[in-house]
Write an enzyme that holds these catalytic residues in place. Structure first.
Site, PDB file in Angstrom:
ATOM      1  N   PHE A  81       0.839  -1.203   0.000  1.00 38.78           N
ATOM      2  CA  PHE A  81       0.000   0.000   0.000  1.00 38.78           C
ATOM      3  C   PHE A  81       0.872   1.250   0.000  1.00 38.78           C
ATOM      4  CE2 PHE A  81      -2.363  -3.381   2.148  1.00 38.78           C
ATOM      5  CZ  PHE A  81      -3.521  -3.411   1.383  1.00 38.78           C
ATOM      6  N   ASN A 124      -7.592   1.290  -3.472  1.00 38.47           N
ATOM      7  CA  ASN A 124      -7.283   2.295  -4.500  1.00 38.47           C
ATOM      8  C   ASN A 124      -8.557   2.835  -5.150  1.00 38.47           C
ATOM      9  OD1 ASN A 124      -4.609   2.399  -4.032  1.00 38.47           O
ATOM     10  ND2 ASN A 124      -3.956   1.324  -5.873  1.00 38.47           N
ATOM     11  N   PHE A 132      -7.462  13.326   1.254  1.00 34.77           N
ATOM     12  CA  PHE A 132      -7.858  12.940  -0.113  1.00 34.77           C
ATOM     13  C   PHE A 132      -9.104  13.690  -0.575  1.00 34.77           C
ATOM     14  CE2 PHE A 132      -5.565   9.699  -2.549  1.00 34.77           C
ATOM     15  CZ  PHE A 132      -4.419   9.703  -1.785  1.00 34.77           C
ATOM     16  N   GLY A 162      -8.645  19.463  -7.611  1.00 36.23           N
ATOM     17  CA  GLY A 162      -7.628  19.986  -8.524  1.00 36.23           C
ATOM     18  C   GLY A 162      -7.602  19.184  -9.802  1.00 36.23           C
ATOM     19  N   CYS A 190      -0.461   3.807 -10.367  1.00 30.99           N
ATOM     20  CA  CYS A 190      -1.361   2.902  -9.632  1.00 30.99           C
ATOM     21  C   CYS A 190      -2.834   3.221  -9.811  1.00 30.99           C
ATOM     22  CB  CYS A 190      -1.000   2.911  -8.147  1.00 30.99           C
ATOM     23  SG  CYS A 190       0.587   2.163  -7.834  1.00 30.99           S
TER      24      CYS A 190
HETATM   25  C1  UDX Z   1      -1.443   5.146  -4.378  1.00 28.82           C
HETATM   26  C2  UDX Z   1      -2.045   4.700  -3.018  1.00 28.82           C
HETATM   27  O1  UDX Z   1      -2.153   5.822  -2.140  1.00 28.82           O
HETATM   28  C3  UDX Z   1      -1.188   3.627  -2.416  1.00 28.82           C
HETATM   29  O2  UDX Z   1      -1.755   3.182  -1.201  1.00 28.82           O
HETATM   30  C4  UDX Z   1      -1.079   2.482  -3.398  1.00 28.82           C
HETATM   31  O3  UDX Z   1      -0.316   1.446  -2.907  1.00 28.82           O
HETATM   32  C5  UDX Z   1      -0.479   2.974  -4.713  1.00 28.82           C
HETATM   33  O4  UDX Z   1      -1.285   4.025  -5.226  1.00 28.82           O
HETATM   34  P1  UDX Z   1       0.511   6.795  -5.121  1.00 28.82           P
HETATM   35  O5  UDX Z   1       0.233   6.375  -6.528  1.00 28.82           O
HETATM   36  O6  UDX Z   1       1.920   6.901  -4.676  1.00 28.82           O
HETATM   37  O7  UDX Z   1      -0.191   5.774  -4.109  1.00 28.82           O
HETATM   38  O8  UDX Z   1      -0.186   8.221  -4.953  1.00 28.82           O
HETATM   39  P2  UDX Z   1      -1.218   8.925  -3.966  1.00 28.82           P
HETATM   40  O9  UDX Z   1      -0.501   9.657  -2.908  1.00 28.82           O
HETATM   41  O10 UDX Z   1      -2.291   8.006  -3.552  1.00 28.82           O
HETATM   42  O11 UDX Z   1      -1.817  10.031  -4.968  1.00 28.82           O
HETATM   43  C6  UDX Z   1      -2.457   9.624  -6.182  1.00 28.82           C
HETATM   44  C7  UDX Z   1      -2.853  10.803  -7.010  1.00 28.82           C
HETATM   45  O12 UDX Z   1      -3.963  11.470  -6.444  1.00 28.82           O
HETATM   46  C8  UDX Z   1      -1.795  11.885  -7.235  1.00 28.82           C
HETATM   47  O13 UDX Z   1      -1.799  12.255  -8.608  1.00 28.82           O
HETATM   48  C9  UDX Z   1      -2.260  13.040  -6.360  1.00 28.82           C
HETATM   49  O14 UDX Z   1      -1.844  14.277  -6.851  1.00 28.82           O
HETATM   50  C10 UDX Z   1      -3.775  12.881  -6.431  1.00 28.82           C
HETATM   51  N1  UDX Z   1      -4.499  13.418  -5.281  1.00 28.82           N
HETATM   52  C11 UDX Z   1      -4.297  12.918  -4.037  1.00 28.82           C
HETATM   53  C12 UDX Z   1      -5.445  14.422  -5.472  1.00 28.82           C
HETATM   54  O15 UDX Z   1      -5.667  14.886  -6.605  1.00 28.82           O
HETATM   55  N2  UDX Z   1      -6.145  14.903  -4.406  1.00 28.82           N
HETATM   56  C13 UDX Z   1      -5.952  14.419  -3.144  1.00 28.82           C
HETATM   57  O16 UDX Z   1      -6.623  14.901  -2.218  1.00 28.82           O
HETATM   58  C14 UDX Z   1      -4.990  13.399  -2.955  1.00 28.82           C
END
Ligand code: UDX
Length: 442
Positions: free
Chosen positions: A147, A210, A251, A255, A262
């Site tokens: 994760f 996810n 989360f 934006g 992922c």
């Molecule tokens: C994600 C999951 O969080 C992780 O648990 C899993 O194992 C792999 O996928 P990651 O891909 O590293 O991790 O990114 P994450 O921090 O989850 O952000 C994903 C995307 O969502 C980014 O592009 C981020 O900019 C966007 N995001 C996140 C938003 O647009 N708004 C938010 O409030 C949070």
């Protein structure tokens, strides 16, 4: 314990170093000789805060090689290879996982445990287990999804929220359970909860987690669309609903939406698998989650065009950010680069900058122009777009940047800048999901 880790990408490299930190003797194996050479020299082959320190701390108990034979003698084998989206399809390509397990077979001995960590469609583990049982009796397989978040991968590996262990329902389950408890003895002793499930549930947990995260982001971005139509402010709305502990603040940052290696491909693969299982209706909402997410990119380009009075042709546009999120150099399905490419194709003179991701961005989008600093990108710009909220961009001095640009116009694609600060420095500030009138959103 002697442990092999097959696949040393964003997941495997950090996992291998984390296992060494837990006190094990670890060999990381990858087909990419360049990556292996860098890891062996103690260098992180990608940007991940804290990884170089973790590699340095593990010297002696951690090595890297391209030779799969190094797995011989290990009793636990983690499979950490990628499962990208199949070209032109929603489904995931599990061929790397299948190949890794198949290639391990000659080196496995009775009692060994193969541990799947890659994100796979439910049913993959069961098929792999059936093959393993045929090829090497006495070897079992468990599913232990990861994760970790890029940019926080070291912390997430050393101090996970939870450990999910999917066990086959057979005579080997007790042995596998004991082995996994030994592998993770350190974090378990530190209080990390272990959730033991069957194989199907363990694979589903990852897809469900996810999907939930993606849905939360697209929910707030849908609210941003309604705010845009009605004059509301999605930032205030998110803060207000987030005070309800059942909803929470995390989360809910509206934006440009989610990207990366992922979330986008995992929700698509989940839909594809549900379709195969006859449960496609259950996940039909994820199609909408995906569509809302992709619409934000189009909206960003439309907003830029409106700011440039109807045409971006020939306009110099500075784009701050190429990585899919801050603290990462990963540009897979990057919303920032998708917007940059669309604007470039539509005739704008786009200059992209990023603190870490320029090399990766250039490999994927060689025709875009790149600058090494925000100042260089912004010089002479008609419009500045903040698309990845790196700390150094959020902290930029709008007065200093204002002296470099052609026009003081900024579009905040991540709702990360302080509108009042930028407006006070003479900028026209616009953001997704916020009112266009200056008084109400400052
Ligand atoms: C994600 C999951 O969080 C992780 O648990 C899993 O194992 C792999 O996928 P990651 O891909 O590293 O991790 O990114 P994450 O921090 O989850 O952000 C994903 C995307 O969502 C980014 O592009 C981020 O900019 C966007 N995001 C996140 C938003 O647009 N708004 C938010 O409030 C949070």
């Amino acid at each position: 314990m002697h442990i092999s880790v097959i696949g040393c990408g964003y997941l495997g490299a950090v996992h291998a170093a984390g296992l060494a930190a837990f006190g094990h003797d670890v060999v990381g194996i990858d087909v990419d000789a360049d990556k292996v050479a860098r890891l062996a020299a103690g260098q992180a082959p990608f940007f991940e805060p804290g990884l170089a320190d973790l590699l340095a701390a593990a010297t002696g108990s951690l090595r890297f090689t391209t030779d799969l034979e190094a797995a011989a003698g290990c009793t636990v084998h983690f499979v950490c290879v990628g499962t990208p989206q199949l070209p032109g399809e929603n489904a995931a390509d599990v061929s790397h996982v299948e190949a890794a397990v198949e290639m391990l077979v000659p080196y496995l001995r009775p009692g060994d445990v193969v541990v799947g960590k890659s994100t796979v469609p439910v049913g993959t583990a069961e098929a792999l287990l059936a093959e393993l049982r045929g090829a090497c009796p006495g070897v079992t397989l468990v599913w232990n999804p990861e994760f970790l978040r890029e940019g926080h991968a070291v912390q997430d590996t050393l101090h996970p929220d939870r450990l999910v262990v999917g066990l086959a329902e057979d005579g080997d389950a007790d042995h596998a359970r004991a082995v996994l408890r030994e592998v993770y003895a350190r974090p378990i002793a530190g209080g990390v909860p272990v959730i033991e499930t069957d194989l199907a549930t363990a694979q589903l947990v990852k897809a469900a987690a996810n999907s939930f995260l993606a849905t939360k982001i697209s929910f707030i971005n849908a609210m941003a669309e309604v705010c845009e139509a009605s004059g509301g402010d999605v930032v205030q709305l998110a803060a207000a609903i987030g005070h309800d502990a059942r909803i929470g603040q995390q989360f809910l940052r509206a934006g440009l939406g989610f990207g990366g290696g992922c979330l986008p491909k995992d929700i698509r693969a989940f839909m594809a698998r549900a379709g195969e299982l006859g449960a496609d209706q259950a996940l039909a909402f994820l199609r909408e989650v995906d569509a809302i997410n992709l619409r934000r990119r189009v909206r960003m380009v439309d907003l830029a065009r409106a700011e440039c009075h109807g045409s971006i042709v020939g306009r110099r546009i500075a784009i701050l950010g190429a990585a899919f999120k801050p603290d990462s150099d990963d540009v897979r399905d990057s919303p920032a680069l998708s917007v940059a490419a669309q604007m470039s194709l539509q005739g704008a003179e786009v200059v992209v900058t990023d603190p870490q991701a320029i090399d990766n961005a250039r490999r994927r989008w060689p025709d875009l122009k790149y600058a090494f600093t925000a100042e260089e990108a912004a010089t002479g710009a008609d419009l500045v777009l903040l698309l990845t909220e790196w700390r150094e961009y959020v902290d930029l001095d709008p007065h200093e940047l204002g002296a470099l640009v052609q026009r003081r116009r900024v579009l905040d694609g991540r709702n990360a800048l302080d509108p009042a600060r930028w407006r006070a420095a003479g900028w026209t500030y616009r953001a997704l999901g916020r009112p266009l009138t200056e008084a109400r959103s400052s």
